[in-house]
Design an enzyme around this catalytic site. Structure first.
Site, PDB file in Angstrom:
ATOM      1  N   HIS A  84      -0.535  -5.971  -6.812  1.00 33.61           N
ATOM      2  CA  HIS A  84      -1.604  -6.873  -7.224  1.00 33.61           C
ATOM      3  C   HIS A  84      -0.989  -8.066  -7.966  1.00 33.61           C
ATOM      4  O   HIS A  84      -0.155  -7.881  -8.869  1.00 33.61           O
ATOM      5  CB  HIS A  84      -2.562  -6.178  -8.205  1.00 33.61           C
ATOM      6  CG  HIS A  84      -3.369  -5.055  -7.629  1.00 33.61           C
ATOM      7  ND1 HIS A  84      -4.710  -5.178  -7.323  1.00 33.61           N
ATOM      8  CD2 HIS A  84      -3.039  -3.774  -7.312  1.00 33.61           C
ATOM      9  CE1 HIS A  84      -5.172  -4.017  -6.868  1.00 33.61           C
ATOM     10  NE2 HIS A  84      -4.177  -3.149  -6.857  1.00 33.61           N
TER      11      HIS A  84
ATOM     12  N   HIS B  25       0.592  -1.471  -2.519  1.00 31.09           N
ATOM     13  CA  HIS B  25       0.274  -2.904  -2.548  1.00 31.09           C
ATOM     14  C   HIS B  25       0.463  -3.406  -3.975  1.00 31.09           C
ATOM     15  O   HIS B  25       0.115  -2.725  -4.939  1.00 31.09           O
ATOM     16  CB  HIS B  25      -1.152  -3.161  -2.066  1.00 31.09           C
ATOM     17  CG  HIS B  25      -2.166  -2.247  -2.674  1.00 31.09           C
ATOM     18  ND1 HIS B  25      -2.337  -0.952  -2.239  1.00 31.09           N
ATOM     19  CD2 HIS B  25      -3.033  -2.421  -3.690  1.00 31.09           C
ATOM     20  CE1 HIS B  25      -3.283  -0.369  -2.971  1.00 31.09           C
ATOM     21  NE2 HIS B  25      -3.715  -1.244  -3.860  1.00 31.09           N
TER      22      HIS B  25
ATOM     23  N   ASN C 120      -0.950   0.305  -8.664  1.00 31.17           N
ATOM     24  CA  ASN C 120      -1.642   1.499  -9.124  1.00 31.17           C
ATOM     25  C   ASN C 120      -1.080   2.698  -8.363  1.00 31.17           C
ATOM     26  O   ASN C 120      -0.733   2.580  -7.188  1.00 31.17           O
ATOM     27  CB  ASN C 120      -3.149   1.389  -8.861  1.00 31.17           C
ATOM     28  CG  ASN C 120      -3.791   0.302  -9.711  1.00 31.17           C
ATOM     29  OD1 ASN C 120      -3.358   0.062 -10.837  1.00 31.17           O
ATOM     30  ND2 ASN C 120      -4.799  -0.354  -9.188  1.00 31.17           N
TER      31      ASN C 120
ATOM     32  N   ASP D 203      -7.800 -10.240  -2.571  1.00 32.85           N
ATOM     33  CA  ASP D 203      -8.515  -8.985  -2.815  1.00 32.85           C
ATOM     34  C   ASP D 203     -10.014  -9.239  -2.604  1.00 32.85           C
ATOM     35  O   ASP D 203     -10.547 -10.271  -3.025  1.00 32.85           O
ATOM     36  CB  ASP D 203      -8.253  -8.510  -4.243  1.00 32.85           C
ATOM     37  CG  ASP D 203      -8.684  -7.073  -4.447  1.00 32.85           C
ATOM     38  OD1 ASP D 203      -7.805  -6.227  -4.664  1.00 32.85           O
ATOM     39  OD2 ASP D 203      -9.902  -6.790  -4.390  1.00 32.85           O
TER      40      ASP D 203
HETATM   41  P1  AMP Z   1      -5.983  -0.051  -5.600  1.00 35.05           P
HETATM   42  O1  AMP Z   1      -7.116   0.343  -6.476  1.00 35.05           O
HETATM   43  O2  AMP Z   1      -4.739  -0.416  -6.355  1.00 35.05           O
HETATM   44  O3  AMP Z   1      -5.717   0.958  -4.493  1.00 35.05           O
HETATM   45  O4  AMP Z   1      -6.417  -1.412  -4.938  1.00 35.05           O
HETATM   46  C1  AMP Z   1      -7.125  -1.524  -3.766  1.00 35.05           C
HETATM   47  C2  AMP Z   1      -7.648  -2.926  -3.765  1.00 35.05           C
HETATM   48  O5  AMP Z   1      -7.926  -3.288  -2.445  1.00 35.05           O
HETATM   49  C3  AMP Z   1      -8.937  -3.109  -4.561  1.00 35.05           C
HETATM   50  O6  AMP Z   1      -8.731  -4.097  -5.561  1.00 35.05           O
HETATM   51  C4  AMP Z   1      -9.952  -3.534  -3.509  1.00 35.05           C
HETATM   52  O7  AMP Z   1     -10.848  -4.496  -3.997  1.00 35.05           O
HETATM   53  C5  AMP Z   1      -9.068  -4.100  -2.424  1.00 35.05           C
HETATM   54  N1  AMP Z   1      -9.576  -4.030  -1.055  1.00 35.05           N
HETATM   55  C6  AMP Z   1     -10.132  -2.981  -0.429  1.00 35.05           C
HETATM   56  N2  AMP Z   1     -10.414  -3.268   0.857  1.00 35.05           N
HETATM   57  C7  AMP Z   1     -10.033  -4.550   1.054  1.00 35.05           C
HETATM   58  C8  AMP Z   1     -10.065  -5.438   2.148  1.00 35.05           C
HETATM   59  N3  AMP Z   1     -10.554  -5.085   3.329  1.00 35.05           N
HETATM   60  N4  AMP Z   1      -9.581  -6.693   1.982  1.00 35.05           N
HETATM   61  C9  AMP Z   1      -9.109  -7.077   0.787  1.00 35.05           C
HETATM   62  N5  AMP Z   1      -9.030  -6.287  -0.289  1.00 35.05           N
HETATM   63  C10 AMP Z   1      -9.490  -5.041  -0.177  1.00 35.05           C
END
Ligand code: AMP
Length: 108
Positions: free
Chosen positions: A101, A99, A86, A29
């Site tokens: 976590h 996705h 989420n 992340d």
């Molecule tokens: P969510 O809030 O469950 O939709 O999680 C999205 C997650 O993706 C967040 O924790 C972000 O920090 C992460 N994220 C967003 N863009 C990227 C990226 N390009 N590479 C890695 N993680 C990302």
């Protein structure tokens, strides 16, 4: 308009892959909330957990199984970790491609 995760899956955006197979990939992340914060992402485009169908049951199991294997590889299987999805606004979802976590490496 494809999500950032779809672009990562299609290799249009570079990322440091931790794991990849036919069904999913995993990478760090970019805004980690703990020393280990890895996202396990299915290659199939599914916007939210609400969009899962019967045919996705095995895929979801595969994501969890993959997370378990990565946790072992990262040596956090004994200390413990948290797995979560989420969903939508109140769940804090920001990227609409499901996705899982995997978070650990400290006491949460
Ligand atoms: P969510 O809030 O469950 O939709 O999680 C999205 C997650 O993706 C967040 O924790 C972000 O920090 C992460 N994220 C967003 N863009 C990227 C990226 N390009 N590479 C890695 N993680 C990302």
């Amino acid at each position: 308009m494809s999500t950032i995760f779809k672009q990562i899956i299609d290799k249009k955006i570079e990322t440091n892959l931790i794991y990849e197979d036919k069904l999913c990939l995993a990478f760090n992340d970019k805004n980690p909330i703990a020393p280990i914060h890895i996202l396990i992402v299915p290659k199939k485009e599914i916007p939210t957990i609400n969009d899962l169908t019967e045919e996705d049951k095995n895929l979801i199991g595969h994501l969890i199984f993959t997370a378990k294997n990565i946790a072992k590889e990262k040596n956090i299987e004994e200390t413990g970790y948290r797995l979560f999805f989420n969903c939508n606004e109140d769940g804090g979802q920001t990227i609409f491609h499901i996705h899982l976590h995997l978070v650990g490496g400290k006491k949460l």
